[in-house]
Design a protein around this motif. Sequence first.
Motif, PDB file in Angstrom:
ATOM      1  N   ASN A  80      17.118  79.813  -3.183  1.00  0.00           N
ATOM      2  CA  ASN A  80      17.964  78.733  -2.687  1.00  0.00           C
ATOM      3  C   ASN A  80      17.414  78.078  -1.422  1.00  0.00           C
ATOM      4  N   SER A  81      16.232  78.501  -0.970  1.00  0.00           N
ATOM      5  CA  SER A  81      15.655  77.960   0.263  1.00  0.00           C
ATOM      6  C   SER A  81      14.248  77.436   0.023  1.00  0.00           C
ATOM      7  N   LYS A  82      13.835  76.509   0.876  1.00  0.00           N
ATOM      8  CA  LYS A  82      12.483  75.970   0.796  1.00  0.00           C
ATOM      9  C   LYS A  82      11.495  76.936   1.454  1.00  0.00           C
ATOM     10  N   PRO A  83      10.242  76.950   1.006  1.00  0.00           N
ATOM     11  CA  PRO A  83       9.225  77.793   1.663  1.00  0.00           C
ATOM     12  C   PRO A  83       9.123  77.460   3.149  1.00  0.00           C
ATOM     13  N   GLY A  84       9.073  78.502   3.982  1.00  0.00           N
ATOM     14  CA  GLY A  84       8.973  78.302   5.422  1.00  0.00           C
ATOM     15  C   GLY A  84      10.299  78.185   6.132  1.00  0.00           C
ATOM     16  N   THR A  85      11.399  78.244   5.387  1.00  0.00           N
ATOM     17  CA  THR A  85      12.730  78.168   5.997  1.00  0.00           C
ATOM     18  C   THR A  85      13.112  79.523   6.596  1.00  0.00           C
ATOM     19  N   ILE A  86      13.751  79.504   7.749  1.00  0.00           N
ATOM     20  CA  ILE A  86      14.167  80.746   8.402  1.00  0.00           C
ATOM     21  C   ILE A  86      15.437  81.274   7.739  1.00  0.00           C
ATOM     22  N   ILE A  87      15.373  82.546   7.310  1.00  0.00           N
ATOM     23  CA  ILE A  87      16.495  83.175   6.608  1.00  0.00           C
ATOM     24  C   ILE A  87      17.363  83.999   7.563  1.00  0.00           C
ATOM     25  N   MET A  88      16.706  84.749   8.470  1.00  0.00           N
ATOM     26  CA  MET A  88      17.429  85.609   9.417  1.00  0.00           C
ATOM     27  C   MET A  88      16.724  85.574  10.769  1.00  0.00           C
ATOM     28  N   GLN A  89      17.442  85.988  11.817  1.00  0.00           N
ATOM     29  CA  GLN A  89      16.866  86.052  13.154  1.00  0.00           C
ATOM     30  C   GLN A  89      17.477  87.190  13.959  1.00  0.00           C
ATOM     31  N   THR A  90      16.671  87.730  14.883  1.00  0.00           N
ATOM     32  CA  THR A  90      17.117  88.774  15.805  1.00  0.00           C
ATOM     33  C   THR A  90      16.470  88.500  17.166  1.00  0.00           C
ATOM     34  N   PRO A  91      17.253  88.380  18.235  1.00  0.00           N
ATOM     35  CA  PRO A  91      18.712  88.460  18.330  1.00  0.00           C
ATOM     36  C   PRO A  91      19.395  87.278  17.634  1.00  0.00           C
ATOM     37  N   LYS A  92      20.670  87.433  17.362  1.00  0.00           N
ATOM     38  CA  LYS A  92      21.413  86.381  16.682  1.00  0.00           C
ATOM     39  C   LYS A  92      21.687  85.217  17.615  1.00  0.00           C
ATOM     40  N   ALA A  93      22.042  84.098  17.032  1.00  0.00           N
ATOM     41  CA  ALA A  93      22.321  82.894  17.810  1.00  0.00           C
ATOM     42  C   ALA A  93      23.461  83.151  18.794  1.00  0.00           C
ATOM     43  N   GLY A  94      23.311  82.633  20.012  1.00  0.00           N
ATOM     44  CA  GLY A  94      24.335  82.806  21.040  1.00  0.00           C
ATOM     45  C   GLY A  94      24.080  83.976  21.972  1.00  0.00           C
ATOM     46  N   SER A  95      23.091  84.823  21.629  1.00  0.00           N
ATOM     47  CA  SER A  95      22.771  85.964  22.490  1.00  0.00           C
ATOM     48  C   SER A  95      22.065  85.493  23.760  1.00  0.00           C
ATOM     49  N   LYS A  96      22.204  86.279  24.843  1.00  0.00           N
ATOM     50  CA  LYS A  96      21.545  85.980  26.106  1.00  0.00           C
ATOM     51  C   LYS A  96      20.312  86.868  26.255  1.00  0.00           C
ATOM     52  N   ILE A  97      19.143  86.243  26.467  1.00  0.00           N
ATOM     53  CA  ILE A  97      17.916  87.001  26.671  1.00  0.00           C
ATOM     54  C   ILE A  97      17.129  86.386  27.825  1.00  0.00           C
ATOM     55  N   LYS A  98      16.245  87.183  28.401  1.00  0.00           N
ATOM     56  CA  LYS A  98      15.439  86.718  29.518  1.00  0.00           C
ATOM     57  C   LYS A  98      14.396  85.710  29.049  1.00  0.00           C
ATOM     58  N   ASN A  99      13.894  84.933  29.982  1.00  0.00           N
ATOM     59  CA  ASN A  99      12.835  83.976  29.681  1.00  0.00           C
ATOM     60  C   ASN A  99      11.596  84.690  29.161  1.00  0.00           C
ATOM     61  N   ASP A 100      10.860  83.997  28.310  1.00  0.00           N
ATOM     62  CA  ASP A 100       9.585  84.480  27.766  1.00  0.00           C
ATOM     63  C   ASP A 100       9.762  85.696  26.842  1.00  0.00           C
ATOM     64  N   ARG A 101      10.971  85.943  26.383  1.00  0.00           N
ATOM     65  CA  ARG A 101      11.199  87.029  25.439  1.00  0.00           C
ATOM     66  C   ARG A 101      10.963  86.523  24.006  1.00  0.00           C
ATOM     67  N   THR A 102      10.906  87.463  23.050  1.00  0.00           N
ATOM     68  CA  THR A 102      10.557  87.143  21.659  1.00  0.00           C
ATOM     69  C   THR A 102      11.779  87.199  20.754  1.00  0.00           C
ATOM     70  N   VAL A 103      11.896  86.194  19.888  1.00  0.00           N
ATOM     71  CA  VAL A 103      12.928  86.175  18.851  1.00  0.00           C
ATOM     72  C   VAL A 103      12.223  86.506  17.535  1.00  0.00           C
ATOM     73  N   TYR A 104      12.728  87.509  16.821  1.00  0.00           N
ATOM     74  CA  TYR A 104      12.122  87.949  15.570  1.00  0.00           C
ATOM     75  C   TYR A 104      12.827  87.257  14.396  1.00  0.00           C
ATOM     76  N   ILE A 105      12.020  86.689  13.515  1.00  0.00           N
ATOM     77  CA  ILE A 105      12.591  85.893  12.425  1.00  0.00           C
ATOM     78  C   ILE A 105      12.064  86.359  11.070  1.00  0.00           C
TER      79      ILE A 105
END
Length: 212
Positions: A80-105
């Motif tokens: 149901n998604s196009k190639p290259g589309t983001i399916i999930m992420q960690t941390p989730k949207a709305g989370s607070k993280i420090k600058n220069d940190r990594t979001v895993y997708i």
Amino acid sequence: MDNKFIGFFKRHKIITTILTIIAVDVVLLLIGYFSLGWFTHHNEFQIVPELKGMMLSDAEKELRSKGLKYEISDSIFDNNSKPGTIIMQTPKAGSKIKNDRTVYITIRSFATKQVKLPSVADLSLRQAQTTLQSLGLTNIKVEKVPSEYSDLVISIRMNGLPLRAGDMIPVNSNITLVVGDGSLQQAMMDSVIINEESDELDLSDIPDDTEL
């Protein structure tokens, strides 16, 4: 009074030494606390944006604008998604993280998933459809052809070419089930009835011996 105070410390050098050590420790702790806040950008953070459903290139720009990085942790197939589309992420949207940190997708893989074709010949149409759909094959057409048995799968094709059990095909392939319509069985029954009626007519043409 001051002389007595100073004289006390001169006479009790051990107490003076202990108090000096305590004072130095307190100063070092205060320096360390405020320095740590400065080095780690204490109270400075970013709100993780919503990346789900975005293309990877757009998500990269969004994260870079907020001083964040990303890392692809996994890629999965999602019909149901196009190639290259983001399916999930960690941390989730709305989370607070420090600058220069990594979001895993997790993204939708660019390669199409391949499935092994099962044997569906001689299965009923419903059984064959259920078997194929359980593998993710949903683009199924049905072609009826003259056959002795109705709704019995004769063969399976893709782009007009026959397929065999064990073939690897893309999960989003358009496939055609060739199914019998049972018309030959009815034709055979009609032929038998005609032959029986013909035999009865032939017998009626034979003269009765009693009339001779």
